[in-house]
Design a protein around this motif. Structure first.
Motif, PDB file in Angstrom:
ATOM      1  N   THR A  40      75.605 -10.538 -21.964  1.00  0.00           N
ATOM      2  CA  THR A  40      74.763  -9.541 -22.614  1.00  0.00           C
ATOM      3  C   THR A  40      74.452  -9.905 -24.062  1.00  0.00           C
ATOM      4  O   THR A  40      73.731  -9.180 -24.736  1.00  0.00           O
ATOM      5  CB  THR A  40      75.417  -8.147 -22.558  1.00  0.00           C
ATOM      6  N   HIS A  41      74.966 -11.026 -24.529  1.00  0.00           N
ATOM      7  CA  HIS A  41      74.665 -11.463 -25.898  1.00  0.00           C
ATOM      8  C   HIS A  41      73.482 -12.417 -25.931  1.00  0.00           C
ATOM      9  O   HIS A  41      72.499 -12.162 -26.593  1.00  0.00           O
ATOM     10  CB  HIS A  41      75.888 -12.120 -26.535  1.00  0.00           C
ATOM     11  N   ALA A  42      73.583 -13.527 -25.187  1.00  0.00           N
ATOM     12  CA  ALA A  42      72.538 -14.550 -25.279  1.00  0.00           C
ATOM     13  C   ALA A  42      72.007 -14.966 -23.913  1.00  0.00           C
ATOM     14  O   ALA A  42      71.366 -16.000 -23.785  1.00  0.00           O
ATOM     15  CB  ALA A  42      73.065 -15.764 -26.026  1.00  0.00           C
ATOM     16  N   ALA A  43      72.302 -14.184 -22.895  1.00  0.00           N
ATOM     17  CA  ALA A  43      71.813 -14.422 -21.533  1.00  0.00           C
ATOM     18  C   ALA A  43      72.262 -15.761 -20.951  1.00  0.00           C
ATOM     19  O   ALA A  43      71.600 -16.312 -20.085  1.00  0.00           O
ATOM     20  CB  ALA A  43      70.302 -14.286 -21.465  1.00  0.00           C
ATOM     21  N   CYS A  44      73.404 -16.267 -21.414  1.00  0.00           N
ATOM     22  CA  CYS A  44      73.974 -17.481 -20.811  1.00  0.00           C
ATOM     23  C   CYS A  44      74.655 -17.085 -19.506  1.00  0.00           C
ATOM     24  O   CYS A  44      75.094 -15.943 -19.348  1.00  0.00           O
ATOM     25  CB  CYS A  44      75.014 -18.093 -21.744  1.00  0.00           C
ATOM     26  N   PRO A  45      74.796 -18.026 -18.555  1.00  0.00           N
ATOM     27  CA  PRO A  45      75.495 -17.686 -17.310  1.00  0.00           C
ATOM     28  C   PRO A  45      76.974 -17.416 -17.575  1.00  0.00           C
ATOM     29  O   PRO A  45      77.531 -17.859 -18.577  1.00  0.00           O
ATOM     30  CB  PRO A  45      75.305 -18.929 -16.445  1.00  0.00           C
ATOM     31  N   LEU A  46      77.574 -16.676 -16.674  1.00  0.00           N
ATOM     32  CA  LEU A  46      78.986 -16.308 -16.792  1.00  0.00           C
ATOM     33  C   LEU A  46      79.866 -17.267 -16.007  1.00  0.00           C
ATOM     34  O   LEU A  46      79.412 -17.869 -15.035  1.00  0.00           O
ATOM     35  CB  LEU A  46      79.197 -14.882 -16.296  1.00  0.00           C
ATOM     36  N   GLU A  47      81.118 -17.366 -16.418  1.00  0.00           N
ATOM     37  CA  GLU A  47      82.123 -18.159 -15.708  1.00  0.00           C
ATOM     38  C   GLU A  47      83.294 -17.247 -15.371  1.00  0.00           C
ATOM     39  O   GLU A  47      84.152 -17.007 -16.222  1.00  0.00           O
ATOM     40  CB  GLU A  47      82.605 -19.325 -16.575  1.00  0.00           C
ATOM     41  N   CYS A  78      77.517 -22.789 -23.705  1.00  0.00           N
ATOM     42  CA  CYS A  78      76.650 -22.064 -24.654  1.00  0.00           C
ATOM     43  C   CYS A  78      77.293 -22.038 -26.037  1.00  0.00           C
ATOM     44  O   CYS A  78      76.609 -22.039 -27.040  1.00  0.00           O
ATOM     45  CB  CYS A  78      76.442 -20.624 -24.205  1.00  0.00           C
ATOM     46  N   GLY A  79      78.618 -21.958 -26.048  1.00  0.00           N
ATOM     47  CA  GLY A  79      79.347 -21.960 -27.308  1.00  0.00           C
ATOM     48  C   GLY A  79      79.426 -20.626 -28.023  1.00  0.00           C
ATOM     49  O   GLY A  79      79.891 -20.559 -29.150  1.00  0.00           O
ATOM     50  N   HIS A  80      78.986 -19.540 -27.402  1.00  0.00           N
ATOM     51  CA  HIS A  80      79.021 -18.241 -28.080  1.00  0.00           C
ATOM     52  C   HIS A  80      80.406 -17.613 -28.013  1.00  0.00           C
ATOM     53  O   HIS A  80      80.818 -16.937 -28.933  1.00  0.00           O
ATOM     54  CB  HIS A  80      77.982 -17.287 -27.492  1.00  0.00           C
ATOM     55  N   GLY A  81      81.110 -17.773 -26.916  1.00  0.00           N
ATOM     56  CA  GLY A  81      82.499 -17.328 -26.825  1.00  0.00           C
ATOM     57  C   GLY A  81      82.742 -15.891 -26.425  1.00  0.00           C
ATOM     58  O   GLY A  81      83.831 -15.383 -26.640  1.00  0.00           O
ATOM     59  N   SER A  82      81.789 -15.209 -25.843  1.00  0.00           N
ATOM     60  CA  SER A  82      82.053 -13.839 -25.393  1.00  0.00           C
ATOM     61  C   SER A  82      82.990 -13.859 -24.197  1.00  0.00           C
ATOM     62  O   SER A  82      82.914 -14.736 -23.337  1.00  0.00           O
ATOM     63  CB  SER A  82      80.751 -13.134 -25.010  1.00  0.00           C
ATOM     64  N   VAL A  83      83.890 -12.882 -24.157  1.00  0.00           N
ATOM     65  CA  VAL A  83      84.857 -12.753 -23.063  1.00  0.00           C
ATOM     66  C   VAL A  83      84.810 -11.311 -22.592  1.00  0.00           C
ATOM     67  O   VAL A  83      84.783 -10.375 -23.401  1.00  0.00           O
ATOM     68  CB  VAL A  83      86.288 -13.103 -23.539  1.00  0.00           C
ATOM     69  N   PHE A  84      84.814 -11.123 -21.274  1.00  0.00           N
ATOM     70  CA  PHE A  84      84.729  -9.793 -20.674  1.00  0.00           C
ATOM     71  C   PHE A  84      85.931  -9.557 -19.762  1.00  0.00           C
ATOM     72  O   PHE A  84      86.428 -10.479 -19.118  1.00  0.00           O
ATOM     73  CB  PHE A  84      83.439  -9.660 -19.862  1.00  0.00           C
ATOM     74  N   GLY A  85      86.373  -8.304 -19.685  1.00  0.00           N
ATOM     75  CA  GLY A  85      87.425  -7.926 -18.759  1.00  0.00           C
ATOM     76  C   GLY A  85      86.843  -7.721 -17.375  1.00  0.00           C
ATOM     77  O   GLY A  85      85.628  -7.735 -17.180  1.00  0.00           O
ATOM     78  N   ASP A 100      86.617  -5.071 -15.879  1.00  0.00           N
ATOM     79  CA  ASP A 100      85.834  -3.836 -15.881  1.00  0.00           C
ATOM     80  C   ASP A 100      84.447  -4.040 -16.488  1.00  0.00           C
ATOM     81  O   ASP A 100      83.659  -3.104 -16.578  1.00  0.00           O
ATOM     82  CB  ASP A 100      86.577  -2.726 -16.621  1.00  0.00           C
ATOM     83  N   GLY A 101      84.159  -5.274 -16.936  1.00  0.00           N
ATOM     84  CA  GLY A 101      82.853  -5.595 -17.494  1.00  0.00           C
ATOM     85  C   GLY A 101      82.729  -5.352 -18.985  1.00  0.00           C
ATOM     86  O   GLY A 101      81.723  -5.694 -19.587  1.00  0.00           O
ATOM     87  N   LYS A 102      83.758  -4.780 -19.617  1.00  0.00           N
ATOM     88  CA  LYS A 102      83.695  -4.484 -21.053  1.00  0.00           C
ATOM     89  C   LYS A 102      83.951  -5.747 -21.864  1.00  0.00           C
ATOM     90  O   LYS A 102      84.780  -6.574 -21.502  1.00  0.00           O
ATOM     91  CB  LYS A 102      84.709  -3.408 -21.419  1.00  0.00           C
ATOM     92  N   ALA A 103      83.238  -5.860 -22.989  1.00  0.00           N
ATOM     93  CA  ALA A 103      83.399  -7.006 -23.880  1.00  0.00           C
ATOM     94  C   ALA A 103      84.772  -6.938 -24.544  1.00  0.00           C
ATOM     95  O   ALA A 103      85.152  -5.912 -25.090  1.00  0.00           O
ATOM     96  CB  ALA A 103      82.308  -7.015 -24.931  1.00  0.00           C
ATOM     97  N   LEU A 104      85.515  -8.051 -24.467  1.00  0.00           N
ATOM     98  CA  LEU A 104      86.839  -8.126 -25.081  1.00  0.00           C
ATOM     99  C   LEU A 104      86.812  -8.938 -26.373  1.00  0.00           C
ATOM    100  O   LEU A 104      87.607  -8.700 -27.273  1.00  0.00           O
ATOM    101  CB  LEU A 104      87.843  -8.753 -24.113  1.00  0.00           C
ATOM    102  N   SER A 118      79.239 -10.634 -28.164  1.00  0.00           N
ATOM    103  CA  SER A 118      78.697  -9.570 -27.317  1.00  0.00           C
ATOM    104  C   SER A 118      79.524  -8.305 -27.482  1.00  0.00           C
ATOM    105  O   SER A 118      80.742  -8.317 -27.365  1.00  0.00           O
ATOM    106  CB  SER A 118      78.699  -9.989 -25.851  1.00  0.00           C
ATOM    107  N   ALA A 119      78.837  -7.201 -27.757  1.00  0.00           N
ATOM    108  CA  ALA A 119      79.506  -5.907 -27.875  1.00  0.00           C
ATOM    109  C   ALA A 119      79.206  -5.026 -26.671  1.00  0.00           C
ATOM    110  O   ALA A 119      79.896  -4.054 -26.421  1.00  0.00           O
ATOM    111  CB  ALA A 119      79.054  -5.208 -29.155  1.00  0.00           C
ATOM    112  N   ARG A 120      78.166  -5.377 -25.910  1.00  0.00           N
ATOM    113  CA  ARG A 120      77.755  -4.583 -24.745  1.00  0.00           C
ATOM    114  C   ARG A 120      78.533  -5.007 -23.515  1.00  0.00           C
ATOM    115  O   ARG A 120      78.851  -6.176 -23.340  1.00  0.00           O
ATOM    116  CB  ARG A 120      76.273  -4.821 -24.460  1.00  0.00           C
ATOM    117  N   PRO A 121      78.786  -4.082 -22.610  1.00  0.00           N
ATOM    118  CA  PRO A 121      79.407  -4.473 -21.337  1.00  0.00           C
ATOM    119  C   PRO A 121      78.412  -5.241 -20.476  1.00  0.00           C
ATOM    120  O   PRO A 121      77.207  -5.219 -20.729  1.00  0.00           O
ATOM    121  CB  PRO A 121      79.756  -3.125 -20.686  1.00  0.00           C
TER     122      PRO A 121
END
Length: 180
Positions: free
Chosen positions: A115-122, A136-143, A145-149, A153-156
């Motif tokens: 939800t930050h830069a539209a990169c694919p998820l792993e 991508c190198g942005h480093g967003s991590v999600f739980g 439950d889909g929430k940003a950890l 990215s701050a959005r789920p």
């Protein structure tokens, strides 16, 4: 006498007139600001302008009956045989690429983009996390439950409604977002 006062204060006629105008402008601006703040507060109380739905509202929400649906046989996705099992499902028909996750109570289907830069998820079932593509190198991590950890990215994650067949042999993804 008025001339003397202006002269004593160091203001010319034009400067005194300009000062009066700027005072009127400031009052108008303050009034407009307060009116805008009042309107924003009222809209907030009514729930207008919220970007996220509350947890209670999301639980009550159901997909529309005419929404398009795509089913996936569980036999074709062995990772979904156990709780917290995850798999990536490539785009099919009108359905985008998905991350499908098995929970204790059913399934979750996330759109396979950060939800930050539209990169694919792993998805990483062992670590119980969903990462933004590390390339991508942005480093967003999600739980799960889909929430940003962590990360920018701050959005789920964008999540679709899911339905589990009565026989338990397939999961259906309803192509309507739970959290638009």
């Amino acid at each position: 006498m008025s001339f003397k006062r202006k002269r004593q204060s160091g203001l010319s006629d034009a400067a005194a007139q300009g000062e009066r105008r700027s005072g009127e402008t400031a009052k108008r601006t303050r009034r407009q600001f307060l009116g805008g703040a009042l309107l924003a507060g009222l809209l907030g109380k009514l729930g207008c302008g919220k970007s996220k739905r509350g947890d209670e509202e999301e639980k009550e929400r159901t997909p529309s009956p005419d929404a398009e649906r795509v089913s996936f046989p569980l036999a074709e996705h062995p990772a979904l045989a156990k709780t917290d099992g995850m798999t990536e499902i490539p785009a099919e028909g009108n359905a985008p690429s998905l991350v499908l996750l098995r929970t204790e109570n059913g399934f979750r289907a996330y759109v396979n983009v950060c939800t930050h830069a539209a990169c694919p998820l792993e998805p990483d079932a062992e670590k119980r996390r969903i990462y933004c593509d590390r390339q991508c190198g942005h480093g967003s991590v999600f739980g799960l439950d889909g929430k940003a950890l962590a990360g920018p990215s701050a959005r789920p994650l964008y999540e679709y409604f899911t339905e589990w067949s009565e026989g338990g042999d397939s999961v259906t993804v309803v192509l309507e977002l739970k959290n638009p």
